[in-house]
Scaffold this motif. Structure first.
Motif, PDB file in Angstrom:
ATOM      1  N   PRO A  23       1.110  -0.726   0.420  1.00  0.00           N
ATOM      2  CA  PRO A  23       0.208  -0.052  -0.451  1.00  0.00           C
ATOM      3  C   PRO A  23       0.979   1.134  -0.089  1.00  0.00           C
ATOM      4  N   ALA A  24       0.184   2.050  -0.546  1.00  0.00           N
ATOM      5  CA  ALA A  24       1.086   3.287  -0.975  1.00  0.00           C
ATOM      6  C   ALA A  24       0.844   4.204   0.630  1.00  0.00           C
ATOM      7  N   TRP A  25       1.835   5.083   1.597  1.00  0.00           N
ATOM      8  CA  TRP A  25       2.085   6.198   2.134  1.00  0.00           C
ATOM      9  C   TRP A  25       1.899   7.792   1.780  1.00  0.00           C
ATOM     10  N   SER A  26       1.165   8.676   2.188  1.00  0.00           N
ATOM     11  CA  SER A  26       1.323   9.781   2.415  1.00  0.00           C
ATOM     12  C   SER A  26       1.871  10.295   3.118  1.00  0.00           C
ATOM     13  N   VAL A  27       3.408  10.732   2.910  1.00  0.00           N
ATOM     14  CA  VAL A  27       3.898  11.228   4.164  1.00  0.00           C
ATOM     15  C   VAL A  27       3.987  12.688   4.614  1.00  0.00           C
ATOM     16  N   ALA A  54       8.884  12.465  -0.936  1.00  0.00           N
ATOM     17  CA  ALA A  54       9.153  10.765  -0.749  1.00  0.00           C
ATOM     18  C   ALA A  54       8.022  10.058  -1.429  1.00  0.00           C
ATOM     19  N   GLN A  55       8.626   9.173  -2.118  1.00  0.00           N
ATOM     20  CA  GLN A  55       7.473   8.014  -2.546  1.00  0.00           C
ATOM     21  C   GLN A  55       6.998   6.601  -1.655  1.00  0.00           C
ATOM     22  N   VAL A  56       6.657   6.698  -0.725  1.00  0.00           N
ATOM     23  CA  VAL A  56       7.001   4.936  -0.312  1.00  0.00           C
ATOM     24  C   VAL A  56       5.359   4.022  -0.316  1.00  0.00           C
ATOM     25  N   ARG A  57       5.556   3.194  -0.088  1.00  0.00           N
ATOM     26  CA  ARG A  57       4.797   1.655  -0.194  1.00  0.00           C
ATOM     27  C   ARG A  57       5.744   1.110   0.125  1.00  0.00           C
ATOM     28  N   THR A 137      13.731   2.254  11.780  1.00  0.00           N
ATOM     29  CA  THR A 137      12.858   1.572  12.471  1.00  0.00           C
ATOM     30  C   THR A 137      11.442   2.216  11.810  1.00  0.00           C
ATOM     31  N   LEU A 138      10.879   1.485  11.876  1.00  0.00           N
ATOM     32  CA  LEU A 138       9.297   1.625  12.349  1.00  0.00           C
ATOM     33  C   LEU A 138       9.083   1.360  13.100  1.00  0.00           C
ATOM     34  N   ALA A 139       6.668   1.865  13.333  1.00  0.00           N
ATOM     35  CA  ALA A 139       6.164   1.590  13.883  1.00  0.00           C
ATOM     36  C   ALA A 139       4.982   1.954  13.388  1.00  0.00           C
ATOM     37  N   ILE A 140       3.885   1.355  12.768  1.00  0.00           N
ATOM     38  CA  ILE A 140       2.755   1.331  12.140  1.00  0.00           C
ATOM     39  C   ILE A 140       1.308   1.170  13.679  1.00  0.00           C
ATOM     40  N   THR A 141       1.318   2.046  13.661  1.00  0.00           N
ATOM     41  CA  THR A 141      -0.143   2.714  14.557  1.00  0.00           C
ATOM     42  C   THR A 141      -1.581   2.061  13.564  1.00  0.00           C
ATOM     43  N   GLY A 142      -1.955   1.144  13.045  1.00  0.00           N
ATOM     44  CA  GLY A 142      -3.563   1.634  12.399  1.00  0.00           C
ATOM     45  C   GLY A 142      -2.940   2.735  11.111  1.00  0.00           C
ATOM     46  N   PRO A 143      -3.612   3.499  10.787  1.00  0.00           N
ATOM     47  CA  PRO A 143      -3.306   4.168   9.532  1.00  0.00           C
ATOM     48  C   PRO A 143      -2.016   4.839   9.740  1.00  0.00           C
ATOM     49  N   ASN A 144      -1.579   5.190  10.648  1.00  0.00           N
ATOM     50  CA  ASN A 144      -0.386   6.393  11.017  1.00  0.00           C
ATOM     51  C   ASN A 144       1.042   5.491  11.148  1.00  0.00           C
ATOM     52  N   ALA A 145       2.281   6.228  10.491  1.00  0.00           N
ATOM     53  CA  ALA A 145       3.414   5.465  10.736  1.00  0.00           C
ATOM     54  C   ALA A 145       4.471   6.049  10.869  1.00  0.00           C
ATOM     55  N   LYS A 146       5.220   5.671  11.847  1.00  0.00           N
ATOM     56  CA  LYS A 146       6.775   6.851  11.828  1.00  0.00           C
ATOM     57  C   LYS A 146       7.486   5.754  12.228  1.00  0.00           C
ATOM     58  N   MET A 147       9.108   6.429  11.470  1.00  0.00           N
ATOM     59  CA  MET A 147      10.133   6.055  10.678  1.00  0.00           C
ATOM     60  C   MET A 147      11.033   6.788  11.090  1.00  0.00           C
ATOM     61  N   THR A 148      12.483   6.460  11.542  1.00  0.00           N
ATOM     62  CA  THR A 148      13.132   7.059  11.598  1.00  0.00           C
ATOM     63  C   THR A 148      14.682   6.257  11.474  1.00  0.00           C
ATOM     64  N   THR A 182       7.009  10.617   9.302  1.00  0.00           N
ATOM     65  CA  THR A 182       5.160  10.317   9.833  1.00  0.00           C
ATOM     66  C   THR A 182       4.281  10.165   8.382  1.00  0.00           C
ATOM     67  N   ALA A 183       3.997   8.903   8.714  1.00  0.00           N
ATOM     68  CA  ALA A 183       2.876   9.594   7.308  1.00  0.00           C
ATOM     69  C   ALA A 183       2.214   8.474   7.352  1.00  0.00           C
ATOM     70  N   HIS A 184       0.954   8.645   6.642  1.00  0.00           N
ATOM     71  CA  HIS A 184      -0.224   7.466   6.313  1.00  0.00           C
ATOM     72  C   HIS A 184      -0.997   7.399   5.540  1.00  0.00           C
ATOM     73  N   ARG A 185      -1.440   5.903   6.140  1.00  0.00           N
ATOM     74  CA  ARG A 185      -1.276   5.489   4.540  1.00  0.00           C
ATOM     75  C   ARG A 185      -2.760   6.038   3.999  1.00  0.00           C
ATOM     76  N   ALA A 186      -2.523   5.825   2.476  1.00  0.00           N
ATOM     77  CA  ALA A 186      -3.303   6.477   1.525  1.00  0.00           C
ATOM     78  C   ALA A 186      -4.428   5.814   1.276  1.00  0.00           C
ATOM     79  N   LYS A 187      -5.355   7.017   1.244  1.00  0.00           N
ATOM     80  CA  LYS A 187      -7.221   5.753   0.931  1.00  0.00           C
ATOM     81  C   LYS A 187      -7.360   5.475  -0.564  1.00  0.00           C
TER      82      LYS A 187
END
Length: 187
Positions: A23-27, A54-57, A137-148, A182-187
Motif C-alpha cells: 500500500p501507498a503512504w502519504s508523507v 518521498a514516494q512510499v509503498r 526503525t518503523l512503528a505502524i499504528t493503524g493508518p499512521n507510521a513513524k520511521m526514523t 511521519t506518514a499516513h496510509r493513502a486511501k
C-alpha cells in the motif's frame, strides 16, 4: 492444463507477485525531516533540506512488494548560516546547478525484528550512484507510521567537497544523516 499448474506453482512460490505492490503512504512533510550534521574546523553544525519528496509503498508483510523513492532538492539546504546555505549548492559541494536532485531508490528490504529494517538500494548524489543500505526503525499504528533512521555517509564517495574541501582536516569525510518521517496510509 500444464500451463495453469505451472502458473499456480509460480504464484504460490512468489507471494509478492501474488500480493502485488504494498500500500501507498502519504508523507506528512511538516512532521518529517531529512537532516545532516557535521563540523567545520571542530565546530559542529547541522542542517536540513527544505524541499524533498518521498514516494512510499510499504507493508512489513509484503517486503518484496515494498518500494521507496526519495528525491531531495540539493539547492534547498538550510543550516541557519546564510553564507553556508549559499555555498553548499555551489560546485565544490552539491553542484546543484548541474545535479539538482539527490535520489535514494530502494531495491529491497530486510526485516531485522523488533520494528527494525534495512532499506537496500542506491543513492545518486552529485552524479555518482553508489549502493546504500539504510537501517531504520518503523512503528505502524493503524493508518499512521513513524520511521526514523540514522547513519554516517562518506561525502567524499560522492564527490561532495571538491578541491581544498576534499581534505578532511577541516571538514570530516563522514556526514551524519538523521531521517524522521511521519506518514499516513493513502486511501
Amino acid at each position: 492444463m500444464k500451463v495453469l499448474a505451472a502458473t499456480l506453482v509460480l504464484l504460490a512460490a512468489s507471494p509478492a507477485l501474488a500480493a502485488g505492490p504494498a500500500p501507498a503512504w502519504s508523507v506528512d512533510k511538516p512532521a518529517s525531516k531529512i537532516a545532516f550534521a557535521s563540523s567545520f574546523g571542530g565546530t559542529a553544525f547541522s542542517g536540513s533540506f527544505r524541499t524533498w519528496d518521498a514516494q512510499v509503498r510499504f507493508d512489513p508483510n509484503n517486503l518484496p512488494g515494498s518500494s521507496v523513492v526519495v528525491t531531495i532538492d540539493t539547492a534547498a539546504v538550510s543550516t541557519g548560516d546564510p553564507d553556508r546555505d549559499k555555498t553548499l549548492p555551489d560546485t565544490p559541494w552539491f553542484a546543484s546547478a548541474k545535479y539538482p536532485k539527490a535520489v535514494f531508490r530502494t531495491q529491497s528490504f530486510r526485516a531485522l525484528g523488533g520494528g527494525r529494517y534495512q532499506a537496500i538500494g542506491t543513492l545518486t548524489l552529485r552524479g555518482v550512484t553508489k549502493p546504500l543500505t539504510l537501517p531504520f526503525t518503523l512503528a505502524i499504528t493503524g493508518p499512521n507510521a513513524k520511521m526514523t533512521a540514522q547513519m554516517g555517509l562518506n561525502r567524499l564517495a560522492f564527490g561532495v567537497g571538491q578541491g581544498e574541501w576534499a581534505k578532511t582536516n577541516v571538514i570530516p569525510s563522514t556526514v551524519n544523516l538523521t531521517i524522521s518521517l511521519t506518514a499516513h496510509r493513502a486511501k
